[in-house]
Scaffold this motif. Structure first.
Motif, mmCIF file in Angstrom:
data_model
loop_
_atom_site.group_PDB
_atom_site.id
_atom_site.type_symbol
_atom_site.label_atom_id
_atom_site.label_comp_id
_atom_site.label_asym_id
_atom_site.label_seq_id
_atom_site.Cartn_x
_atom_site.Cartn_y
_atom_site.Cartn_z
ATOM 1 N N LYS A 72 -8.896 1.894 -7.766
ATOM 2 C CA LYS A 72 -9.188 0.618 -7.653
ATOM 3 C C LYS A 72 -9.059 -0.521 -8.533
ATOM 4 O O LYS A 72 -8.647 -1.637 -8.409
ATOM 5 C CB LYS A 72 -10.734 0.407 -6.809
ATOM 6 C CG LYS A 72 -10.842 1.179 -5.554
ATOM 7 C CD LYS A 72 -12.117 1.130 -4.901
ATOM 8 C CE LYS A 72 -12.339 1.974 -3.781
ATOM 9 N NZ LYS A 72 -11.816 0.943 -2.489
ATOM 10 N N GLN A 73 -9.555 0.235 -10.053
ATOM 11 C CA GLN A 73 -9.585 -0.456 -10.993
ATOM 12 C C GLN A 73 -8.071 -1.000 -11.450
ATOM 13 O O GLN A 73 -7.658 -2.103 -11.910
ATOM 14 C CB GLN A 73 -10.064 0.102 -12.351
ATOM 15 C CG GLN A 73 -11.897 0.404 -11.930
ATOM 16 C CD GLN A 73 -12.276 1.462 -12.822
ATOM 17 O OE1 GLN A 73 -13.608 1.584 -13.041
ATOM 18 N NE2 GLN A 73 -11.611 2.344 -13.606
ATOM 19 N N GLU A 74 -7.168 -0.144 -11.404
ATOM 20 C CA GLU A 74 -5.885 -0.263 -11.641
ATOM 21 C C GLU A 74 -5.335 -1.168 -10.792
ATOM 22 O O GLU A 74 -4.288 -2.294 -11.430
ATOM 23 C CB GLU A 74 -4.948 0.945 -11.798
ATOM 24 C CG GLU A 74 -5.614 2.068 -12.931
ATOM 25 C CD GLU A 74 -5.469 1.475 -14.408
ATOM 26 O OE1 GLU A 74 -4.562 0.380 -14.555
ATOM 27 O OE2 GLU A 74 -6.256 1.607 -15.212
ATOM 28 N N VAL A 75 -5.558 -1.083 -9.513
ATOM 29 C CA VAL A 75 -5.033 -2.172 -8.522
ATOM 30 C C VAL A 75 -5.368 -3.565 -9.079
ATOM 31 O O VAL A 75 -4.716 -4.479 -9.111
ATOM 32 C CB VAL A 75 -5.308 -1.771 -7.282
ATOM 33 C CG1 VAL A 75 -5.091 -2.903 -6.136
ATOM 34 C CG2 VAL A 75 -4.439 -0.715 -6.763
ATOM 35 N N VAL A 76 -6.722 -3.795 -9.373
ATOM 36 C CA VAL A 76 -7.152 -5.068 -9.455
ATOM 37 C C VAL A 76 -6.561 -5.673 -10.874
ATOM 38 O O VAL A 76 -6.152 -6.832 -11.055
ATOM 39 C CB VAL A 76 -8.655 -5.028 -9.540
ATOM 40 C CG1 VAL A 76 -9.184 -6.534 -10.119
ATOM 41 C CG2 VAL A 76 -9.173 -5.057 -8.272
ATOM 42 N N LEU A 77 -6.661 -4.837 -12.025
ATOM 43 C CA LEU A 77 -5.972 -5.290 -13.363
ATOM 44 C C LEU A 77 -4.672 -5.666 -13.160
ATOM 45 O O LEU A 77 -4.250 -6.330 -13.644
ATOM 46 C CB LEU A 77 -6.133 -4.051 -14.279
ATOM 47 C CG LEU A 77 -7.486 -3.797 -14.660
ATOM 48 C CD1 LEU A 77 -7.611 -2.431 -15.498
ATOM 49 C CD2 LEU A 77 -8.283 -4.926 -15.384
#
Length: 165
Positions: free
Chosen positions: A153-158
């Motif tokens: 989830k973090q990598e998608v947003v970043l």
């Protein structure tokens, strides 16, 4: 109402630029959209290692600095008093955003980690911010599966805001 970030700076290691704040606000919007959170307020504070060390010791019993801390408002104590607003006749109830919680980031730790991982300080701060936000929503990383879910989830947003490795 909308998803909002209020921030404060309690450190002198890094000048907090408008560009960084705009990026963090974009991260908040993207993460909120992904999680179906459209309203609320997140308080972000930039601190030193010393300050986050004190908070860790006081609230978590951990005697060292960490990179980020999150304090979710929906994890209140059973005996926590309810906030009651006195509304006069004909007055509307105040339109206040729901406080989702606090995110505290050690800028010193973020700086060291960005150098260690070989990416920008802006990316590291963005990572720590979205990580903290997901903790406010109840995500955790106590096992491999939950850690993989959070990391994804973090990598998608970043990536959506252009903060790739």
């Amino acid at each position: 109402m909308s998803l909002q970030m209020v921030w404060s700076n309690e450190q002198e290691v890094l000048n907090i630029s408008e560009s960084l704040i705009s990026t963090l606000e974009a991260i908040l919007r993207k993460a909120g959209e992904a999680e179906g959170v459209h309203d609320g307020e997140v308080a972000l504070t930039f601190v030193t290692d010393e300050h986050i060390h004190e908070l860790n010791k006081q609230y978590r019993g951990i005697d060292r600095p960490t990179d980020v801390l999150s304090f979710a408002m929906n994890e209140g104590l059973e005996d926590e008093p309810e906030i009651v607003y006195e509304i006069g006749e004909g007055d509307a109830e105040p339109d206040l955003p729901e406080m989702l919680g606090d995110i505290i980031i050690s800028v010193e730790m973020a700086k060291r980690q960005s150098e260690e991982y070989g990416h920008s300080l802006e990316r590291e701060l963005g990572f720590l911010f979205v990580h903290g936000f997901l903790h406010l929503l109840g995500y955790d990383h106590q096992d491999d599966d939950s850690e993989a879910e959070m990391m994804g989830k973090q990598e998608v947003v970043l990536a959506e805001v252009g903060l790739t490795r």
